[in-house]
Design a protein around this motif. Sequence first.
Motif, PDB file in Angstrom:
ATOM      1  N   VAL B  22       0.873  -1.185   0.000  1.00 54.48           N
ATOM      2  CA  VAL B  22       0.000   0.000   0.000  1.00 54.48           C
ATOM      3  C   VAL B  22       0.904   1.227   0.000  1.00 54.48           C
ATOM      4  O   VAL B  22       2.124   1.122   0.109  1.00 54.48           O
ATOM      5  N   VAL B  23       0.289   2.394  -0.107  1.00 53.39           N
ATOM      6  CA  VAL B  23       1.073   3.636  -0.095  1.00 53.39           C
ATOM      7  C   VAL B  23       1.677   3.849   1.292  1.00 53.39           C
ATOM      8  O   VAL B  23       0.978   3.754   2.306  1.00 53.39           O
ATOM      9  N   TYR B  24       2.968   4.122   1.329  1.00 53.28           N
ATOM     10  CA  TYR B  24       3.644   4.422   2.599  1.00 53.28           C
ATOM     11  C   TYR B  24       3.021   5.685   3.202  1.00 53.28           C
ATOM     12  O   TYR B  24       2.828   6.681   2.509  1.00 53.28           O
ATOM     13  N   HIS B  25       2.729   5.641   4.496  1.00 54.05           N
ATOM     14  CA  HIS B  25       1.868   6.670   5.084  1.00 54.05           C
ATOM     15  C   HIS B  25       2.396   8.097   4.940  1.00 54.05           C
ATOM     16  O   HIS B  25       1.619   9.034   4.791  1.00 54.05           O
ATOM     17  N   ALA B  26       3.718   8.281   4.954  1.00 54.92           N
ATOM     18  CA  ALA B  26       4.242   9.643   4.859  1.00 54.92           C
ATOM     19  C   ALA B  26       3.933  10.287   3.501  1.00 54.92           C
ATOM     20  O   ALA B  26       3.897  11.511   3.384  1.00 54.92           O
ATOM     21  N   ASN B  27       3.688   9.458   2.486  1.00 50.18           N
ATOM     22  CA  ASN B  27       3.455  10.027   1.153  1.00 50.18           C
ATOM     23  C   ASN B  27       2.160  10.815   1.040  1.00 50.18           C
ATOM     24  O   ASN B  27       2.034  11.680   0.177  1.00 50.18           O
ATOM     25  N   TYR B  28       1.202  10.520   1.909  1.00 48.58           N
ATOM     26  CA  TYR B  28      -0.037  11.297   1.856  1.00 48.58           C
ATOM     27  C   TYR B  28       0.237  12.778   2.142  1.00 48.58           C
ATOM     28  O   TYR B  28      -0.471  13.653   1.664  1.00 48.58           O
ATOM     29  N   LEU B  29       1.281  13.039   2.931  1.00 45.65           N
ATOM     30  CA  LEU B  29       1.618  14.443   3.210  1.00 45.65           C
ATOM     31  C   LEU B  29       2.101  15.152   1.941  1.00 45.65           C
ATOM     32  O   LEU B  29       1.836  16.338   1.755  1.00 45.65           O
ATOM     33  N   ASN B  30       2.802  14.424   1.072  1.00 38.15           N
ATOM     34  CA  ASN B  30       3.189  15.014  -0.219  1.00 38.15           C
ATOM     35  C   ASN B  30       1.943  15.351  -1.026  1.00 38.15           C
ATOM     36  O   ASN B  30       1.886  16.380  -1.693  1.00 38.15           O
ATOM     37  N   TRP B  31       0.962  14.464  -0.977  1.00 36.31           N
ATOM     38  CA  TRP B  31      -0.258  14.701  -1.750  1.00 36.31           C
ATOM     39  C   TRP B  31      -1.011  15.902  -1.194  1.00 36.31           C
ATOM     40  O   TRP B  31      -1.536  16.711  -1.961  1.00 36.31           O
ATOM     41  N   PHE B  32      -1.060  16.034   0.123  1.00 33.23           N
ATOM     42  CA  PHE B  32      -1.686  17.224   0.714  1.00 33.23           C
ATOM     43  C   PHE B  32      -0.981  18.476   0.173  1.00 33.23           C
ATOM     44  O   PHE B  32      -1.627  19.466  -0.167  1.00 33.23           O
ATOM     45  N   GLU B  33       0.336  18.401   0.125  1.00 31.77           N
ATOM     46  CA  GLU B  33       1.099  19.554  -0.372  1.00 31.77           C
ATOM     47  C   GLU B  33       0.778  19.859  -1.830  1.00 31.77           C
ATOM     48  O   GLU B  33       0.648  21.028  -2.214  1.00 31.77           O
ATOM     49  N   ILE B  34       0.662  18.823  -2.655  1.00 34.45           N
ATOM     50  CA  ILE B  34       0.279  19.028  -4.059  1.00 34.45           C
ATOM     51  C   ILE B  34      -1.087  19.712  -4.112  1.00 34.45           C
ATOM     52  O   ILE B  34      -1.302  20.645  -4.882  1.00 34.45           O
ATOM     53  N   GLY B  35      -2.003  19.273  -3.261  1.00 32.69           N
ATOM     54  CA  GLY B  35      -3.328  19.898  -3.204  1.00 32.69           C
ATOM     55  C   GLY B  35      -3.249  21.379  -2.842  1.00 32.69           C
ATOM     56  O   GLY B  35      -3.946  22.207  -3.425  1.00 32.69           O
ATOM     57  N   ARG B  36      -2.394  21.710  -1.868  1.00 24.17           N
ATOM     58  CA  ARG B  36      -2.256  23.130  -1.482  1.00 24.17           C
ATOM     59  C   ARG B  36      -1.655  23.951  -2.618  1.00 24.17           C
ATOM     60  O   ARG B  36      -2.074  25.090  -2.864  1.00 24.17           O
ATOM     61  N   THR B  37      -0.680  23.374  -3.323  1.00 23.76           N
ATOM     62  CA  THR B  37      -0.091  24.065  -4.482  1.00 23.76           C
ATOM     63  C   THR B  37      -1.163  24.380  -5.517  1.00 23.76           C
ATOM     64  O   THR B  37      -1.207  25.493  -6.069  1.00 23.76           O
ATOM     65  N   GLU B  38      -2.033  23.421  -5.759  1.00 27.19           N
ATOM     66  CA  GLU B  38      -3.079  23.628  -6.761  1.00 27.19           C
ATOM     67  C   GLU B  38      -4.134  24.605  -6.247  1.00 27.19           C
ATOM     68  O   GLU B  38      -4.698  25.383  -7.021  1.00 27.19           O
ATOM     69  N   TRP B  39      -4.393  24.601  -4.949  1.00 31.82           N
ATOM     70  CA  TRP B  39      -5.315  25.583  -4.356  1.00 31.82           C
ATOM     71  C   TRP B  39      -4.805  26.994  -4.657  1.00 31.82           C
ATOM     72  O   TRP B  39      -5.556  27.863  -5.114  1.00 31.82           O
ATOM     73  N   VAL B  40      -3.533  27.204  -4.400  1.00 33.77           N
ATOM     74  CA  VAL B  40      -2.941  28.528  -4.638  1.00 33.77           C
ATOM     75  C   VAL B  40      -3.010  28.895  -6.119  1.00 33.77           C
ATOM     76  O   VAL B  40      -3.317  30.032  -6.477  1.00 33.77           O
ATOM     77  N   ARG B  41      -2.777  27.911  -6.991  1.00 34.21           N
ATOM     78  CA  ARG B  41      -2.821  28.194  -8.434  1.00 34.21           C
ATOM     79  C   ARG B  41      -4.216  28.663  -8.851  1.00 34.21           C
ATOM     80  O   ARG B  41      -4.354  29.526  -9.721  1.00 34.21           O
ATOM     81  N   HIS B  42      -5.245  28.084  -8.230  1.00 33.92           N
ATOM     82  CA  HIS B  42      -6.618  28.510  -8.518  1.00 33.92           C
ATOM     83  C   HIS B  42      -6.822  29.991  -8.201  1.00 33.92           C
ATOM     84  O   HIS B  42      -7.678  30.641  -8.790  1.00 33.92           O
ATOM     85  N   ALA B  43      -6.049  30.512  -7.254  1.00 33.31           N
ATOM     86  CA  ALA B  43      -6.172  31.921  -6.881  1.00 33.31           C
ATOM     87  C   ALA B  43      -5.434  32.830  -7.859  1.00 33.31           C
ATOM     88  O   ALA B  43      -5.395  34.045  -7.678  1.00 33.31           O
TER      89      ALA B  43
END
Lengths: 160, 160, 160, 160
Positions: B22-43
């Motif tokens: 399965v996905v190693y648990h720390a990697n979800y934090l990278n995905w959260f970060e990708i989400g925040r990057t895209e949130w900012v891009r929407h702005a």
Amino acid sequence: MMKTWYLHTMRVRYQETDQMKVVYHANYLNWFEIGRTEWVRHAGISYREMEEKGLLLPVTHLDVSFLQPAQYDDVVTVCTHMAEMSALRVRFESKVVIGDLASSHDGVYVGDEPPGETLVEGKTRHVWVNAAWKPVRLDREAPVFHTKLLAQIQSAHSAD
Amino acid sequence: MMKTWYLHTMRVRYQETDQMKVVYHANYLNWFEIGRTEWVRHAGISYREMEEKGLLLPVTHLDVSFLQPAQYDDVVTVCTHMAEMSALRVRFESKVVIGDLASSHDGVYVGDEPPGETLVEGKTRHVWVNAAWKPVRLDREAPVFHTKLLAQIQSAHSAD
Amino acid sequence: MMKTWYLHTMRVRYQETDQMKVVYHANYLNWFEIGRTEWVRHAGISYREMEEKGLLLPVTHLDVSFLQPAQYDDVVTVCTHMAEMSALRVRFESKVVIGDLASSHDGVYVGDEPPGETLVEGKTRHVWVNAAWKPVRLDREAPVFHTKLLAQIQSAHSAD
Amino acid sequence: MMKTWYLHTMRVRYQETDQMKVVYHANYLNWFEIGRTEWVRHAGISYREMEEKGLLLPVTHLDVSFLQPAQYDDVVTVCTHMAEMSALRVRFESKVVIGDLASSHDGVYVGDEPPGETLVEGKTRHVWVNAAWKPVRLDREAPVFHTKLLAQIQSAHSAD
């Protein structure tokens, strides 16, 4: 002329495995890098200090053979030999072998091939660049580092 | 008041798995970060551009619940909601859900909870700092960014 | 009742940094995991062996505060305390402190707070599951492991 | 005979950078792997499905040249060409170029060299093994996969 291998022993981390239940292949490159960091430390300087002075040593080429996979919690030794150094360029050879070679050989092994089962072996090429990624001559940019790195290579050879 | 979730869909990489398959648990934090990057891009700005102006937004706290593991090659959607923003601090909420929500909802979902099976959910807190890691006020340090981020939050609310 | 912290010292790897020139925040979770692996080893068993018997201990929740960033080549110590263990569940506390605490304290520190500057601190919750990710009771599934882990916790307490 | 490059475009993640403010060199190997995964998907099967049937394709050798570094938030395209496939062995060529080639070329580029600035290029060799890491013949072990992969290579050639 024999090679001088600097030895650094460590354990495989859980995060380094993948779903094949072995170490993900890209992680061996991190281990090679750890080996190079420790090689530089043996010369009495730190790679961190070099970077803080604006001197970088990026990888420009690599060639790696994967013979046997490492597994979680294995004890492995990264063996690092500086194959060539000029004022412009550096070449390292790296091998990952199974087991704790660093303790049994006191950190350094002189010989063509480190003993034990080799898991992965590779060669990397590097150039000295400054913070703007422009190539620089190490002997002009950082003569003290240049002298120390050369001294380590010569002391390695005199160990033959 | 409902939440506005910005949606970013992607595939799980082989390297992100571990030997539990399965996905190693720390990697979800990278995905959260990708989400925040895209949130900012929407702005209408980029997080990269913010960093180039010497404005950093490190994570100071995180709280994550792991409900179901993601697996290699799964299509997952990272859903990102900005829960609070002041001139000093930011709080995000993130959820990873299975499937491609971004296409089916055109990139934005308004509602308390994104639809579908949640794999992981978390909250992160951040502070604005400068390149020397000293806290700064966003409205003074970068008023244009401040205005754009506020506008995105308000447009989200007016979508209620 | 005081806490018993098992100490594991290591160096920050180059690959663990990001372009803020500090350790990327998700990597601290890998270090927490390394600390838990070493905690288990202190109990006379290996986490690898547990997994080979089909017993997994995934993270179900985590809560982390980031106080100060670690940097490349820093020597840091991961301190790990088992806060609770039942046949179903485990809770760990983890702290990353600057410097080599493991040598100076011989691998174990008893007290509420490990000495020195804390960089990151976190709590993780885990459940015992089998290879099919179904919750299991440790005392039934693996009574020998259960006994050894309990013995380590009790020896920690008797050290008070 | 011209090469057929399958194109996959993506953005550079923050976590992929290091303190040189560029992508850490080992990460390009992950991108090559993503490219190979998408190459296989174009053939109408999934690499995940192949693994679930006990068929693995580990890397046995790689050779990589790093020409220019990628940076955070860059849009890059991984271009993947299968250079050789037998029942025992596979060789891929990979290039990472700057920009979104996948959209502008509809996912496939036929020609010796993908257009645009190349950042990194590499060659990987692989062997088919079973779950016990023993070499197997793809045509015997999984004839349907073998046929589909061959069909994709031939369709590539007929596109010349």
